[in-house]
Design an enzyme around this catalytic site. Structure first.
Site, PDB file in Angstrom:
ATOM      1  N   ARG A   1      -0.549  -8.860  13.334  1.00 25.17           N
ATOM      2  CA  ARG A   1      -1.131  -7.826  12.460  1.00 25.17           C
ATOM      3  C   ARG A   1      -1.983  -8.463  11.368  1.00 25.17           C
ATOM      4  NH1 ARG A   1       4.184  -5.177  10.919  1.00 25.17           N
ATOM      5  NH2 ARG A   1       2.997  -3.917   9.461  1.00 25.17           N
TER       6      ARG A   1
ATOM      7  N   ARG B   1      -9.783   0.733   8.857  1.00 28.72           N
ATOM      8  CA  ARG B   1      -9.297  -0.602   9.202  1.00 28.72           C
ATOM      9  C   ARG B   1     -10.325  -1.419   9.965  1.00 28.72           C
ATOM     10  NH1 ARG B   1      -3.471   0.489   8.736  1.00 28.72           N
ATOM     11  NH2 ARG B   1      -2.274  -1.371   9.202  1.00 28.72           N
TER      12      ARG B   1
ATOM     13  N   ARG C   1      11.315  -1.389  11.310  1.00 28.56           N
ATOM     14  CA  ARG C   1      10.209  -1.018  12.192  1.00 28.56           C
ATOM     15  C   ARG C   1      10.069  -2.031  13.312  1.00 28.56           C
ATOM     16  NH1 ARG C   1       5.019   0.424   8.541  1.00 28.56           N
ATOM     17  NH2 ARG C   1       4.080  -0.811  10.195  1.00 28.56           N
TER      18      ARG C   1
ATOM     19  N   ARG D   1      11.520  -5.679   5.304  1.00 28.83           N
ATOM     20  CA  ARG D   1      11.339  -4.238   5.040  1.00 28.83           C
ATOM     21  C   ARG D   1      12.344  -3.419   5.844  1.00 28.83           C
ATOM     22  NH1 ARG D   1       5.454  -1.636   5.422  1.00 28.83           N
ATOM     23  NH2 ARG D   1       5.465  -2.493   7.523  1.00 28.83           N
TER      24      ARG D   1
ATOM     25  N   LYS E   1       0.826  -1.216   0.000  1.00 28.54           N
ATOM     26  CA  LYS E   1       0.000   0.000   0.000  1.00 28.54           C
ATOM     27  C   LYS E   1       0.858   1.263   0.000  1.00 28.54           C
ATOM     28  CE  LYS E   1      -2.146  -1.039   3.814  1.00 28.54           C
ATOM     29  NZ  LYS E   1      -1.389  -2.286   4.092  1.00 28.54           N
TER      30      LYS E   1
HETATM   31  P1  ADP Z   1       1.057  -1.820   7.597  1.00 33.85           P
HETATM   32  O1  ADP Z   1       0.321  -1.320   6.420  1.00 33.85           O
HETATM   33  O2  ADP Z   1       2.434  -2.287   7.293  1.00 33.85           O
HETATM   34  O3  ADP Z   1       0.266  -2.780   8.432  1.00 33.85           O
HETATM   35  P2  ADP Z   1       0.745   0.745   8.930  1.00 33.85           P
HETATM   36  O4  ADP Z   1       1.928   1.606   8.873  1.00 33.85           O
HETATM   37  O5  ADP Z   1      -0.427   1.040   8.083  1.00 33.85           O
HETATM   38  O6  ADP Z   1       1.280  -0.722   8.684  1.00 33.85           O
HETATM   39  O7  ADP Z   1       0.221   0.640  10.436  1.00 33.85           O
HETATM   40  C1  ADP Z   1       1.074   0.396  11.515  1.00 33.85           C
HETATM   41  C2  ADP Z   1       0.281   0.368  12.817  1.00 33.85           C
HETATM   42  O8  ADP Z   1      -0.335   1.648  13.023  1.00 33.85           O
HETATM   43  C3  ADP Z   1      -0.879  -0.626  12.836  1.00 33.85           C
HETATM   44  O9  ADP Z   1      -0.468  -1.930  13.193  1.00 33.85           O
HETATM   45  C4  ADP Z   1      -1.790   0.017  13.906  1.00 33.85           C
HETATM   46  O10 ADP Z   1      -1.283  -0.209  15.209  1.00 33.85           O
HETATM   47  C5  ADP Z   1      -1.627   1.515  13.606  1.00 33.85           C
HETATM   48  N1  ADP Z   1      -2.638   1.994  12.643  1.00 33.85           N
HETATM   49  C6  ADP Z   1      -2.436   2.477  11.386  1.00 33.85           C
HETATM   50  N2  ADP Z   1      -3.581   2.819  10.806  1.00 33.85           N
HETATM   51  C7  ADP Z   1      -4.567   2.566  11.721  1.00 33.85           C
HETATM   52  C8  ADP Z   1      -5.988   2.683  11.703  1.00 33.85           C
HETATM   53  N3  ADP Z   1      -6.655   3.135  10.628  1.00 33.85           N
HETATM   54  N4  ADP Z   1      -6.650   2.308  12.822  1.00 33.85           N
HETATM   55  C9  ADP Z   1      -6.020   1.848  13.910  1.00 33.85           C
HETATM   56  N5  ADP Z   1      -4.685   1.695  13.988  1.00 33.85           N
HETATM   57  C10 ADP Z   1      -3.961   2.046  12.897  1.00 33.85           C
HETATM   58  P1  ADP Z   2       2.228  -1.842   3.189  1.00 39.20           P
HETATM   59  O1  ADP Z   2       2.188  -0.341   3.200  1.00 39.20           O
HETATM   60  O2  ADP Z   2       1.012  -2.442   2.523  1.00 39.20           O
HETATM   61  O3  ADP Z   2       2.481  -2.437   4.550  1.00 39.20           O
HETATM   62  P2  ADP Z   2       4.828  -1.550   1.783  1.00 39.20           P
HETATM   63  O4  ADP Z   2       4.541  -0.750   0.564  1.00 39.20           O
HETATM   64  O5  ADP Z   2       5.517  -0.887   2.904  1.00 39.20           O
HETATM   65  O6  ADP Z   2       3.461  -2.296   2.271  1.00 39.20           O
HETATM   66  O7  ADP Z   2       5.664  -2.858   1.317  1.00 39.20           O
HETATM   67  C1  ADP Z   2       6.104  -3.833   2.264  1.00 39.20           C
HETATM   68  C2  ADP Z   2       7.525  -4.297   1.882  1.00 39.20           C
HETATM   69  O8  ADP Z   2       7.481  -5.047   0.659  1.00 39.20           O
HETATM   70  C3  ADP Z   2       8.532  -3.177   1.632  1.00 39.20           C
HETATM   71  O9  ADP Z   2       9.783  -3.613   2.067  1.00 39.20           O
HETATM   72  C4  ADP Z   2       8.513  -2.990   0.098  1.00 39.20           C
HETATM   73  O10 ADP Z   2       9.769  -2.543  -0.378  1.00 39.20           O
HETATM   74  C5  ADP Z   2       8.216  -4.405  -0.379  1.00 39.20           C
HETATM   75  N1  ADP Z   2       7.349  -4.446  -1.565  1.00 39.20           N
HETATM   76  C6  ADP Z   2       6.330  -3.607  -1.894  1.00 39.20           C
HETATM   77  N2  ADP Z   2       5.726  -4.006  -3.047  1.00 39.20           N
HETATM   78  C7  ADP Z   2       6.383  -5.129  -3.446  1.00 39.20           C
HETATM   79  C8  ADP Z   2       6.241  -6.026  -4.567  1.00 39.20           C
HETATM   80  N3  ADP Z   2       5.290  -5.827  -5.483  1.00 39.20           N
HETATM   81  N4  ADP Z   2       7.089  -7.075  -4.640  1.00 39.20           N
HETATM   82  C9  ADP Z   2       8.055  -7.277  -3.703  1.00 39.20           C
HETATM   83  N5  ADP Z   2       8.242  -6.476  -2.631  1.00 39.20           N
HETATM   84  C10 ADP Z   2       7.419  -5.412  -2.497  1.00 39.20           C
END
Ligand code: ADP
Ligand code: ADP
Ligand code: ZN
Length: 216
Positions: A171, A93, A160, A127, A22
């Protein structure tokens, strides 16, 4: 202008489990469609130790749990208050957040990025992020030119705290329990478009871009 014509500023909600890509793809959306990327995770990380009526975001984030709705809703209201279009990354979410957003604004399209649990785990545990400029890398799939160093700003890359294998598992569980109902909500309302997120970032972007252009 006909009503079906693409609106100048699309309103996009990007859904998908943690690690689906994302963040990576919302940056592409921001750059191409000129709408601000609203990432609740980034906003919360920037305020991890802020005391709220519900404790600090850190208490929830490091455990892989959702931060309470009032804290997150406030971030989104503020971020959307002075923009027409947007790409929301990481919100809503759960169903309560979805209803809150639904009261706040209409959305044009809701792409859902999909990837297997195995792939999500590989992506998240590999990551690496830049604490200074926010750039995202992957040790294997998107390595920086110089190991451990941000190619954008030269800072040292970090991992992270919630990208450990154990927290990743939690998660993904939280996603299935709380966020899959959000997917069903947008499927029923007709805005959901499924995009295969397993391919390379470039291929995913191509499908995602086409999906957006077809639907705004
Ligand atoms: P990822 O897409 O890798 O799961 P995010 O960076 O979107 O991670 O989110 C990291 C953490 O931030 C989540 O595990 C949660 O604790 C918090 N968070 C992010 N967005 C929300 C949301 N919309 N509602 C509640 N908690 C959130
Ligand atoms: P999200 O926001 O959904 O948690 P990220 O965009 O941060 O996801 O991507 C998670 C990890 O996977 C990062 O380390 C990123 O560089 C890698 N990544 C993202 N898209 C791809 C893909 N299409 N193929 C392989 N690795 C990817
Ligand atoms: Zn950097």
């Amino acid at each position: 202008m006909s009503e079906n014509q693409a609106s100048a500023e699309p309103r996009i909600v990007l859904l998908g489990p943690p690690g689906a890509g994302k963040g990576t793809q919302s940056s592409n959306i921001e750059a191409t469609f000129g709408v601000p990327q609203v990432t609740t995770g980034d906003a919360l990380r920037a305020n991890k130790d802020l005391e709220t009526d519900h404790g600090t975001p850190r208490e929830y984030m490091d455990a892989g749990e959702l931060v309470p709705d009032p804290v997150v809703n406030e971030i989104v209201v503020e971020a959307l208050s002075n923009t027409e279009g947007f790409v929301l990354d990481g919100y809503p979410r759960n169903l309560a957040q979805t209803e809150y957003l639904d009261e706040m604004t209409d959305v044009d399209v809701v792409p859902l990025l999909q990837a297997s649990e195995e792939e999500l785990t590989r992506r998240l545990t590999g990551r690496r992020v830049c604490p200074e400029c926010g750039a995202t890398y992957h040790v294997e799939f998107e390595p920086p030119e110089e190991e451990g160093v941000c190619g954008e700003c030269g800072s040292e890359l970090t991992q992270r705290e919630d990208d450990s294998e154990e927290t990743v598992r939690e998660r993904i569980r939280v996603y299935e329990e709380s966020t899959e109902p959000v997917v069903d909500f947008y499927r029923e309302s007709g805005e959901l478009v499924e995009v295969n997120g397993e391919n390379s970032p470039e291929e995913v972007w191509k499908s995602l871009r086409e999906a957006i252009e077809r639907n705004v």
